[in-house]
Scaffold this active site. Structure first.
Site, PDB file in Angstrom:
ATOM      1  N   LYS A 152      -2.715 -52.206 -26.257  1.00 27.61           N
ATOM      2  CA  LYS A 152      -2.703 -53.645 -25.933  1.00 27.61           C
ATOM      3  C   LYS A 152      -3.967 -54.290 -26.484  1.00 27.61           C
ATOM      4  O   LYS A 152      -5.063 -53.712 -26.384  1.00 27.61           O
ATOM      5  CB  LYS A 152      -2.625 -53.792 -24.414  1.00 27.61           C
ATOM      6  CG  LYS A 152      -2.544 -55.228 -23.897  1.00 27.61           C
ATOM      7  CD  LYS A 152      -2.291 -55.232 -22.387  1.00 27.61           C
ATOM      8  CE  LYS A 152      -2.175 -56.662 -21.855  1.00 27.61           C
ATOM      9  NZ  LYS A 152      -1.867 -56.714 -20.411  1.00 27.61           N
TER      10      LYS A 152
ATOM     11  N   SER B  42       1.840 -59.714 -18.572  1.00 26.12           N
ATOM     12  CA  SER B  42       1.278 -60.051 -19.851  1.00 26.12           C
ATOM     13  C   SER B  42       1.484 -58.957 -20.904  1.00 26.12           C
ATOM     14  O   SER B  42       1.338 -59.236 -22.099  1.00 26.12           O
ATOM     15  CB  SER B  42      -0.214 -60.326 -19.724  1.00 26.12           C
ATOM     16  OG  SER B  42      -0.881 -59.188 -19.259  1.00 26.12           O
TER      17      SER B  42
ATOM     18  N   SER C 222       1.274 -57.191 -14.489  1.00 29.56           N
ATOM     19  CA  SER C 222       1.447 -57.208 -15.943  1.00 29.56           C
ATOM     20  C   SER C 222       1.799 -55.889 -16.595  1.00 29.56           C
ATOM     21  O   SER C 222       2.012 -55.864 -17.809  1.00 29.56           O
ATOM     22  CB  SER C 222       0.176 -57.765 -16.603  1.00 29.56           C
ATOM     23  OG  SER C 222       0.035 -59.123 -16.257  1.00 29.56           O
TER      24      SER C 222
END
Lengths: 505, 95, 499
Positions: free
Chosen positions: C81, C166, C190
């Site tokens: 990420k 997210s 998330s």
């Protein structure tokens, strides 16, 4: 910060805070109320929340870690020594040590504040209320301490190198500071100066801050307000970053007068932050602070509350060095020194250390302690001051001075001769006993020789003899003459005794 | 809790984010909506409750006072928009 | 094995295959590089593929494998990420304000992965600064969910669905076989919510289990790193490698990381599972309730006992979160000022430079949350908002502490609904915030939570079940999660439309 705004009872300060400190205005007498916030840089090798060096004078941004530079994802880790230094300082201020305290973020924007917040302590500081004692014009008074907390220092911005740009160096960013807030107990510039001087001395004794105001390691924000005696507290102004004892005094006087003038002209004081300009001898408003700062304090979620046990505090307390007040009291008690003399000796730790080193070489400390004190204060410090040296650079060592004092004490030499030996030590060095021996400076106590000299002087000065019999205070002249006759070596006490006997007074 | 345009501008100034008049009007509505919604917490009696000051039940770790970092001026300034002799260069601060 | 077959492997199968020398690390990495090259345009899961870097790492892995010195993740290709600082590789948090920021340092978690021999395929997309539940706020554009809705007729709808957020890039990449597994972060849900919307497994460990050092901070007291993977066992293997003590993070615990993989397959006999009534919310769709009941039945069949519990302050978690998280982020994002890194939009003086830079650099959702956070901390409001929310947080944690006297873990749905269409909820911030209604409680209490795929919606899109555990009892979550996976099966994406 949390300066007390209610009126402070004056029980400890009544004596010192009386009329001599009032300022005469056009409408009567005014009282100045002063509180000080002192920022002291903690003596530590590395910074409060990062491992970079705190050493002075490095190349730009070289004592900066990723944490100090607030890179994305960086986190603070607290320095154990900084915690200990704060606790030691709190103990030296006779203050309450808080076993639990919290670090809060103080949020604002400035180029030398890379995180966009300063890690400080707001509602729960590491040290609470305390007090220190100061001496002003011979009188003693207590000044209350409100609190002490730990916080990060900011970096440095240089504004004058370029018309459009400022240059930012973060070397100082993150260095540990102790913010020490006094209660508004001071009533004159002298008291404010005495407070900072004493605070600085305590910090230097403890070794928790070097107190170097020139380097900016100790800075004071001076809060000043004025009021008619007995009235409620007036609006205060804060004069930021005053970096010498002298300027602190000047700033107080200048600001007090400014405020009195405004009020007497019918105006009122705006609470604001000001800067002291020593060149112009005035304080100036800091325009950029006109918007009231909303720092949005909240506990730093990257840290946990700081907690330690009473045993930790007790352990630090047991290892504290003797502090100035205790040392001064001991000097007075053990050596019969005056308050003033003892005060001079303890004012700087190095001076007290020198004196104690001298004491440690004396064979008879009880007999010679006071003499040692007099020699250190008057002869040594006097000479050092004249040559702008501090005690660390003294050509005469404590051992040498101790030896000299011992020679006076056992009557080997007179005080007058000792001064000559001192000069020799200063200029050439050497061992006092050897100098006395090799240059034949020993005091003459042999009564036979002295009696002979006394007889000679009496015989040669019949008119003076008559005078001294009438007025015995004139004996000093005779003493001087006899000593001169003996080449300076006659022991004054013996001369005195023999003269009196022979003159029958 | 009604958040008016003046408040939006004040908050934006505190946060150093430029907000146009039009954006402020939109934010006024959005922020009011969110703040009204979170006021639901007033229903909860928290009179004798301590705020959560630590999420993990550990004591704050303290590090030993040695120099373990720094001397990386190059890394520290590597991503800076404007650098001179390892100083960060910024437009002047208006005092 | 064909390249496609290689990319369809689970992390466990790939690990075993490399050890058995069925294929090489270079072959495996090359297969994923191709998949990304072919498919990333359709999904936008990666913001920065690093194929050459990956091959270089894979070559070294092959050497270590040959020498018998394989690490726990040797040669296994992962997506990272873009919130994790990766040394020498651009890291942006998917925000314009970081510009081309290239860290000179590596986050602790990713360093742990490289030390274990893993391979980095690239940086994955996410909602800007981890703020969002749909990956629609990234400066690099939306991520598309590899899943599509199925009409009653069976035809596949062309509507673009969100992959959750997210960590939308992470969940999409894993579901689309564009990596074996991915790192992600979870502040309000998330990891778990995107996992649920893509039929993958995602776990947020206990707060303090993984180090936060080097991960772009959003809300410091809530953020945690964790994996998204294809199976429960995969997630267990990856979490073990990610977690470690870290003296650089004061909130990271100094206790050894257990062997989570050893929990996989262990019996659930004697496990007490709690079902909290407050998670049955008004308007919850029937199919979510049905799935929940199925989950209860599966766990019972596996030997667990089921207990009704009450977590009375559940509904206050979301509003409290939307005070605490914005407050912390408003302060954490103050460092993005154009002075030391990232975007700078000059102004007449430094203040204008700050204001221009931050207005241009931050997207709408980030700006919104910074302003909320600034407001709730500002003078006069601190007690009413932030302090209040932190007190409610204590009550929420206390609810769970009371529950642990009766149960060992708690079963809830992960999300109130399956994946929605792009744009469907972006008009009203509050509607988007409600996505996290089942997940935020876990962050507020600092507990571990896992989402395991459990079924499909009536439209053929994935639904997940969440297990919440006691502090540092991730082992129980893996054990119970495996039981659900055994019963429900796996949910691979049926139609590969994007490449």
């Amino acid at each position: 910060m949390t300066t007390v705004t209610k009126a402070v009872p004056m029980q400890d300060n009544a004596a010192a805070a009386k009329s001599p400190n009032l300022i005469k205005g056009n409408t009567g007498d005014w009282e100045v109320v002063i509180g000080l916030e002192v920022h002291a840089q903690v003596n530590s090798r590395s910074k409060l929340f990062s491992g970079s060096s705190t050493a002075f004078g490095a190349a730009p941004n070289s004592h900066v870690s990723l944490v100090d530079a607030a890179m994305p994802g960086m986190l603070p880790v607290i320095n154990a020594e900084c915690v200990a230094q704060a606790v030691r300082t709190g103990l030296g201020l006779n203050a309450q040590i808080n076993l639990k305290s919290v670090f809060d973020r103080k949020n604002y924007f400035y180029p030398d504040l890379p995180q966009g917040y300063q890690i400080s302590q707001y509602k729960q500081p590491i040290v609470g209320e305390g007090r220190i004692e100061i001496d002003v014009d011979g009188a003693s008074m207590k000044v209350g301490i409100e609190r002490l907390h730990l916080e990060q220092d900011a970096g440095k911005s240089i504004h004058d190198q370029h018309p459009e740009f400022s240059y930012v160096d973060l070397n100082r960013s993150g260095v540990a500071l102790m913010e020490i807030v006094s209660k508004p107990d001071m009533r004159s510039a002298k008291q404010a100066q005495a407070y900072v001087t004493k605070l600085r001395t305590i910090l230097r004794y403890l070794g928790t801050c070097d107190g170097d105001m020139e380097k900016g390691n100790l800075r004071a924000d001076v809060n000043v307000s004025v009021r008619k005696p007995g009235a409620a507290l007036g609006t205060r102004c804060e004069i930021k970053n005053v970096n010498s004892i002298r300027f602190i005094g000047q700033a107080v006087d200048v600001e007090a007068r400014r405020q009195i003038e405004i009020i007497e002209d019918g105006g009122k004081i705006d609470q604001e932050t000001r800067l002291f300009d020593p060149v112009k001898g005035e304080t100036r408003s800091m325009r950029s602070k006109e918007e009231a700062h909303d720092y949005r304090y909240f506990p730093d979620p990257d840290l946990l509350p700081l907690e330690f046990k009473p045993e930790f505090v007790a352990g630090l307390k047991a290892k504290l060095p003797e502090l100035p007040d205790a040392k001064k009291a001991r000097f007075v008690k053990d050596f019969g020194l005056s308050n003033y003399d003892a005060g001079v000796l303890v004012a700087e730790r190095e001076n007290a250390d020198y004196f104690e080193a001298v004491l440690s070489t004396l064979k008879d400390g009880t007999r010679d302690g006071k003499t040692a004190a007099n020699w250190v204060i008057n002869e040594l410090f006097g000479r050092l001051n004249k040559e702008s040296k501090d005690v660390g650079a003294s050509p005469v060592s404590a051992a040498q001075l101790g030896s000299l004092v011992g020679l006076i004490g056992d009557s080997t030499i007179s005080g007058k001769i000792a001064k000559d030996v001192f000069e020799i030590l200063w200029a050439e060095g050497g061992d006092p006993a050897e100098i006395v021996e090799s240059r034949g400076m020993k005091q003459v106590t042999d009564t036979g020789a002295i009696e002979k000299a006394v007889d000679e002087i009496i015989a040669a000065n019949p008119d003076k003899v008559a005078q001294v019999i009438a007025k015995p205070t004139m004996l000093g002249w005779f003493v001087g003459q006899v000593i001169k006759q003996t080449g300076g070596k006659a022991a004054p006490a013996t001369v005195n005794e023999i003269l009196k006997k022979k003159l029958g007074i | 809790m009604k958040v008016d345009e003046a408040t939006v501008h004040r908050i934006a100034r505190l946060a150093r984010i430029k907000v146009t008049a039009e954006e402020a009007r939109g934010l006024e509505k959005e922020l009011t909506g969110i703040l009204d919604w979170v006021k639901m917490l007033d229903e909860v009696d928290t009179r004798n409750v301590e705020p959560m000051t630590r999420v993990v039940p550990i004591v704050l770790r303290q590090r030993i006072d040695t120099v373990t970092d720094g001397e990386i001026a190059r890394d520290v300034t590597a991503n800076a928009p404007k650098v001179e002799d390892h100083f960060f260069v910024v437009p002047k601060v208006v005092e | 094995m064909s390249k496609t077959e290689l990319t369809k492997l689970t992390l466990t199968e790939a690990r075993d295959g490399l050890r058995k020398k069925s294929f090489t690390a270079v072959e495996l990495t090359a297969a994923f590089n191709d998949a990304i090259a072919a498919g990333n345009g359709g999904l936008n899961a990666y913001v920065l593929p690093t194929p050459e870097h990956a091959l270089a790492q894979a070559r070294q892995s092959d050497q270590r494998l040959a020498a018998g010195k394989a690490g726990a993740l040797e040669g296994l290709p992962l997506g990272i990420k873009d919130l994790y600082a990766t040394k020498g590789v651009r890291t942006t948090a998917c925000s314009k304000i970081l510009g081309d920021f290239t860290p000179t340092y590596e986050s602790t978690v990713t360093q742990n992965l490289w030390d274990a021999g893993a391979v980095m395929l690239g940086k994955l997309n996410n909602d800007e600064f981890a703020m969002g539940s749909s990956n629609e706020t990234s400066c690099f554009g939306n991520v598309i969910n590899p899943w599509r809705r199925k009409a009653v007729s069976g035809a596949l709808s062309n509507d673009k669905l969100v992959p959750g957020g997210s960590s939308g890039g992470s969940s999409a990449a894993v579901a689309a076989d564009m990596c074996l597994a991915a790192t992600a972060t979870d502040t309000g849900g998330s990891i778990r919510q995107p996992a649920a919307l893509t039929g993958t497994v995602g776990i947020k460990p206990t707060y303090g289990r993984c180090s936060r050092w080097g991960i772009v901070a959003f809300a410091s007291s809530l953020d945690q790193a964790g994996p998204i993977a294809k199976t429960t066992r995969d997630a267990a293997i990856l979490l073990k490698a990610m977690a470690s003590p870290d003296p650089k993070d004061s909130t990271c615990v100094d206790t050894p990381v257990p062997d989570y993989e050893a929990e996989i397959g262990k019996s659930l006999k004697g496990l007490r599972v709690g079902v909290p009534k407050e998670y049955r919310i008004e308007g919850m769709s029937a199919e979510i309730e049905v799935l929940w009941q199925k989950g209860i039945a599966w766990l019972k069949a596996a030997g667990a006992t089921i207990h009704d519990i009450s977590l009375p302050h559940t509904k206050y978690a979301l509003p409290a979160y939307y005070i605490v998280a914005p407050a912390e982020c408003s302060s954490n994002l103050a460092r993005y000022d154009g002075v030391r890194y990232g975007l700078r939009v000059p102004g007449r003086d430094v203040t204008e430079t700050y204001e221009n830079t931050r207005a241009a650099g931050f997207g709408k959702e980030v700006r919104r949350r910074i302003l909320i956070g600034t407001y709730v901390l500002s003078a006069g409001y601190y007690d009413a908002y932030y302090l209040k929310a932190q007190k409610v947080r204590s009550l929420i944690k206390n609810d769970f502490d009371q529950a642990w006297a009766k149960v060992d873990c708690i079963l809830t749905p992960t999300t109130p609904s399956p994946a929605f269409a792009a744009g469907e909820k972006s008009g009203d911030p509050l509607a988007m915030y409600l996505e996290d209604i089942f997940t935020v409680t876990v962050n507020m209490a600092g507990l571990p939570g896992i989402s395991v795929p459990a079924g499909l919606s009536s439209q053929g899109t994935p639904l997940g079940l969440q297990l919440i555990g006691k502090p540092f009892d991730e082992g129980t979550l893996f054990r119970a999660g495996q039981a659900i996976e055994d019963a429900a099966g796996r949910f691979p994406v049926p139609v590969k439309w994007w490449a």
